[in-house]
Design a protein around this motif. Sequence first.
Motif, PDB file in Angstrom:
ATOM      1  N   ALA A   1      10.599   9.390  -0.448  1.00 44.96           N
ATOM      2  CA  ALA A   1      11.042   8.039  -0.772  1.00 44.96           C
ATOM      3  C   ALA A   1      12.487   7.855  -0.311  1.00 44.96           C
ATOM      4  CB  ALA A   1      10.935   7.805  -2.276  1.00 44.96           C
ATOM      5  N   VAL A   2      12.781   6.682   0.208  1.00 43.39           N
ATOM      6  CA  VAL A   2      14.138   6.368   0.663  1.00 43.39           C
ATOM      7  C   VAL A   2      14.923   5.783  -0.505  1.00 43.39           C
ATOM      8  CG1 VAL A   2      15.507   5.024   2.286  1.00 43.39           C
ATOM      9  CG2 VAL A   2      13.298   5.966   2.998  1.00 43.39           C
ATOM     10  N   TRP A   3      16.077   6.382  -0.782  1.00 40.19           N
ATOM     11  CA  TRP A   3      16.939   5.920  -1.876  1.00 40.19           C
ATOM     12  C   TRP A   3      17.900   4.885  -1.315  1.00 40.19           C
ATOM     13  CZ3 TRP A   3      16.304   7.376  -6.879  1.00 40.19           C
ATOM     14  CH2 TRP A   3      17.300   6.999  -7.797  1.00 40.19           C
TER      15      TRP A   3
ATOM     16  N   ASP B   1      13.920  13.147  -7.282  1.00 42.40           N
ATOM     17  CA  ASP B   1      12.489  12.843  -7.374  1.00 42.40           C
ATOM     18  C   ASP B   1      11.897  12.355  -6.053  1.00 42.40           C
ATOM     19  OD1 ASP B   1      12.337  13.349 -10.168  1.00 42.40           O
ATOM     20  OD2 ASP B   1      13.146  11.350 -10.585  1.00 42.40           O
ATOM     21  N   CYS B   2      12.729  12.091  -5.046  1.00 41.49           N
ATOM     22  CA  CYS B   2      12.267  11.336  -3.873  1.00 41.49           C
ATOM     23  C   CYS B   2      11.112  11.992  -3.124  1.00 41.49           C
ATOM     24  CB  CYS B   2      13.436  11.079  -2.924  1.00 41.49           C
ATOM     25  SG  CYS B   2      14.566   9.795  -3.528  1.00 41.49           S
ATOM     26  N   ALA B   3      11.167  13.315  -2.950  1.00 40.89           N
ATOM     27  CA  ALA B   3      10.085  13.973  -2.210  1.00 40.89           C
ATOM     28  C   ALA B   3       8.768  13.859  -2.971  1.00 40.89           C
ATOM     29  CB  ALA B   3      10.442  15.437  -1.961  1.00 40.89           C
ATOM     30  N   GLU B   4       8.791  14.093  -4.279  1.00 39.42           N
ATOM     31  CA  GLU B   4       7.564  14.043  -5.050  1.00 39.42           C
ATOM     32  C   GLU B   4       7.057  12.619  -5.229  1.00 39.42           C
ATOM     33  OE1 GLU B   4       5.615  15.990  -9.117  1.00 39.42           O
ATOM     34  OE2 GLU B   4       7.791  16.059  -8.800  1.00 39.42           O
ATOM     35  N   LEU B   5       7.968  11.654  -5.286  1.00 36.27           N
ATOM     36  CA  LEU B   5       7.536  10.261  -5.395  1.00 36.27           C
ATOM     37  C   LEU B   5       6.664   9.868  -4.210  1.00 36.27           C
ATOM     38  CD1 LEU B   5      10.739   8.421  -6.684  1.00 36.27           C
ATOM     39  CD2 LEU B   5       8.518   8.531  -7.845  1.00 36.27           C
ATOM     40  N   LYS B   6       7.007  10.349  -3.035  1.00 44.79           N
ATOM     41  CA  LYS B   6       6.208  10.018  -1.852  1.00 44.79           C
ATOM     42  C   LYS B   6       4.855  10.726  -1.887  1.00 44.79           C
ATOM     43  CE  LYS B   6       5.531   8.085   2.162  1.00 44.79           C
ATOM     44  NZ  LYS B   6       6.255   8.467   3.389  1.00 44.79           N
ATOM     45  N   ALA B   7       4.839  11.967  -2.370  1.00 40.47           N
ATOM     46  CA  ALA B   7       3.616  12.767  -2.345  1.00 40.47           C
ATOM     47  C   ALA B   7       2.701  12.509  -3.533  1.00 40.47           C
ATOM     48  CB  ALA B   7       3.977  14.249  -2.290  1.00 40.47           C
TER      49      ALA B   7
ATOM     50  N   PRO C   1       2.248   9.349  -9.431  1.00 40.54           N
ATOM     51  CA  PRO C   1       1.795   9.408 -10.822  1.00 40.54           C
ATOM     52  C   PRO C   1       2.325  10.617 -11.589  1.00 40.54           C
ATOM     53  CG  PRO C   1      -0.017   8.742  -9.417  1.00 40.54           C
ATOM     54  CD  PRO C   1       1.109   9.149  -8.507  1.00 40.54           C
ATOM     55  N   ALA C   2       2.497  11.757 -10.909  1.00 41.16           N
ATOM     56  CA  ALA C   2       3.022  12.944 -11.591  1.00 41.16           C
ATOM     57  C   ALA C   2       4.462  12.733 -12.017  1.00 41.16           C
ATOM     58  CB  ALA C   2       2.907  14.166 -10.672  1.00 41.16           C
ATOM     59  N   VAL C   3       5.242  12.080 -11.171  1.00 45.34           N
ATOM     60  CA  VAL C   3       6.642  11.812 -11.520  1.00 45.34           C
ATOM     61  C   VAL C   3       6.699  10.798 -12.661  1.00 45.34           C
ATOM     62  CG1 VAL C   3       8.901  11.100 -10.655  1.00 45.34           C
ATOM     63  CG2 VAL C   3       7.280  12.237  -9.118  1.00 45.34           C
ATOM     64  N   ILE C   4       5.914   9.747 -12.552  1.00 47.28           N
ATOM     65  CA  ILE C   4       5.900   8.717 -13.596  1.00 47.28           C
ATOM     66  C   ILE C   4       5.526   9.332 -14.943  1.00 47.28           C
ATOM     67  CG2 ILE C   4       4.762   6.588 -14.353  1.00 47.28           C
ATOM     68  CD1 ILE C   4       4.376   5.974 -11.297  1.00 47.28           C
TER      69      ILE C   4
ATOM     70  N   GLY D   1      -7.128  -1.620 -17.008  1.00 49.60           N
ATOM     71  CA  GLY D   1      -7.800  -1.675 -15.716  1.00 49.60           C
ATOM     72  C   GLY D   1      -6.835  -1.709 -14.552  1.00 49.60           C
ATOM     73  N   TRP D   2      -5.605  -1.248 -14.784  1.00 47.05           N
ATOM     74  CA  TRP D   2      -4.574  -1.227 -13.747  1.00 47.05           C
ATOM     75  C   TRP D   2      -4.469   0.154 -13.110  1.00 47.05           C
ATOM     76  CZ3 TRP D   2       0.365  -4.154 -15.891  1.00 47.05           C
ATOM     77  CH2 TRP D   2       0.082  -5.528 -15.966  1.00 47.05           C
ATOM     78  N   GLN D   3      -3.752   0.194 -11.980  1.00 44.62           N
ATOM     79  CA  GLN D   3      -3.518   1.446 -11.274  1.00 44.62           C
ATOM     80  C   GLN D   3      -2.021   1.675 -11.091  1.00 44.62           C
ATOM     81  OE1 GLN D   3      -5.772   1.865  -7.582  1.00 44.62           O
ATOM     82  NE2 GLN D   3      -7.216   0.302  -8.302  1.00 44.62           N
ATOM     83  N   LEU D   4      -1.584   2.885 -11.347  1.00 47.76           N
ATOM     84  CA  LEU D   4      -0.213   3.266 -11.020  1.00 47.76           C
ATOM     85  C   LEU D   4      -0.104   3.484  -9.515  1.00 47.76           C
ATOM     86  CD1 LEU D   4       0.444   5.842 -13.876  1.00 47.76           C
ATOM     87  CD2 LEU D   4       1.637   3.658 -13.578  1.00 47.76           C
ATOM     88  N   PRO D   5       1.081   3.339  -8.954  1.00 45.99           N
ATOM     89  CA  PRO D   5       1.219   3.588  -7.507  1.00 45.99           C
ATOM     90  C   PRO D   5       0.931   5.049  -7.184  1.00 45.99           C
ATOM     91  CG  PRO D   5       3.381   3.352  -8.544  1.00 45.99           C
ATOM     92  CD  PRO D   5       2.366   2.963  -9.577  1.00 45.99           C
ATOM     93  N   ARG D   6       0.184   5.284  -6.134  1.00 44.89           N
ATOM     94  CA  ARG D   6      -0.103   6.660  -5.708  1.00 44.89           C
ATOM     95  C   ARG D   6       1.089   7.282  -5.009  1.00 44.89           C
ATOM     96  NH1 ARG D   6      -4.732   3.747  -4.537  1.00 44.89           N
ATOM     97  NH2 ARG D   6      -4.055   3.423  -2.377  1.00 44.89           N
ATOM     98  N   SER D   7       1.839   6.427  -4.323  1.00 43.59           N
ATOM     99  CA  SER D   7       2.997   6.886  -3.564  1.00 43.59           C
ATOM    100  C   SER D   7       4.069   5.803  -3.624  1.00 43.59           C
ATOM    101  CB  SER D   7       2.610   7.168  -2.108  1.00 43.59           C
ATOM    102  OG  SER D   7       3.734   7.497  -1.326  1.00 43.59           O
ATOM    103  N   ILE D   8       5.318   6.197  -3.717  1.00 42.33           N
ATOM    104  CA  ILE D   8       6.434   5.260  -3.714  1.00 42.33           C
ATOM    105  C   ILE D   8       7.343   5.617  -2.538  1.00 42.33           C
ATOM    106  CG2 ILE D   8       8.544   4.550  -4.930  1.00 42.33           C
ATOM    107  CD1 ILE D   8       6.987   4.745  -7.545  1.00 42.33           C
ATOM    108  N   GLY D   9       7.563   4.639  -1.660  1.00 46.30           N
ATOM    109  CA  GLY D   9       8.293   4.898  -0.420  1.00 46.30           C
ATOM    110  C   GLY D   9       9.749   4.521  -0.421  1.00 46.30           C
ATOM    111  N   ARG D  10      10.181   3.752  -1.445  1.00 44.68           N
ATOM    112  CA  ARG D  10      11.597   3.368  -1.521  1.00 44.68           C
ATOM    113  C   ARG D  10      11.977   3.126  -2.971  1.00 44.68           C
ATOM    114  NH1 ARG D  10      10.659  -2.802   0.726  1.00 44.68           N
ATOM    115  NH2 ARG D  10       9.019  -1.788   1.870  1.00 44.68           N
TER     116      ARG D  10
END
Length: 320
Positions: A126-128, A234-240, A243-246, A261-270
Amino acid sequence: MRILLTGSSGWLGRFLAPMLREAGHIVTGMDVAPGADTDIVGSVADRMLVHRLFGDRGIEAVIHGGALHKPDIVRYPRQAFIDVNVTGTLNLLEAAERAGHDRFIFTSTTSLMITQAIRDERAAQAVWLDEASGPLEPRNIYGVTKLAAEHLCRLAYLEHGMACMVLRTARFFPEEDDTHRELTGANMKANEFLNRRLTVEDAARAHVVALEKAPDIGFGTFVLSAPTPFSRDDCAELKADAPAVIARYFPDAAALYARSGWQLPRSIGRVYDASLAERVMGFRCESGFAEVLDALREARGMPFAHDADYVSPKERMGAL
């Protein structure tokens, strides 16, 4: 103070104008479309109108929220963006300089920080993003013109000593996203409070604070977004595996989302870091992802607005 608020009929303006009046200011609203808080229907690109307005209304400070935005790219030519976002900002700054103003608040956007590579999430993590991020290479005419307007504000401070506050706001629009359709609009907005969204109420509050603090700060550029729970570590794991980071920060988030019935983001890029605004301006958003989860936990309304049918007053009127 006698304040000129541009973009007074828009989404931000309808929340900001009442807050300014509640703070004791006299507000003159200006917009290309009529609205409840709009006194002058006209464009900031009209130099004569702007200068006449300053004299007629005794304007003492400007909050410049009016602009063509990213969704307008498909509706208007590039020249219109230059006329409104660049020339319009220059018209207001020159009128403010002539009037001897000591403060000018400019509503900018985090969009101008997003290169095509960031947009495409090409990085391995993820880009900070904060005020020191760069080089700035806006990917469209909206970002190019907003960055140019930021530089005009900087020059007004350097050349004339007028305090200018540049507020790079993250997302706060109520309508559906115009590029992503993977999730429902409310689900997507809720997710964005982790890394790139704030409520319109918080955006408006930030402008009121900036107006008060500008003379003491001089010139400042600030990212405005709900406070992210994440850190740079957290940036590397946020991309990969987002949900684990959250889960580390919000252990019951997955269960609360599943119940809705919602979904957490699978990956966060920024991730937008708004901590400078808190340290320097003393401003922190009141609503964030924790408040979203509180609403889910208590089965009450979300702390943010979602309106899939929202159309800006400008488009309803065909005003430009």
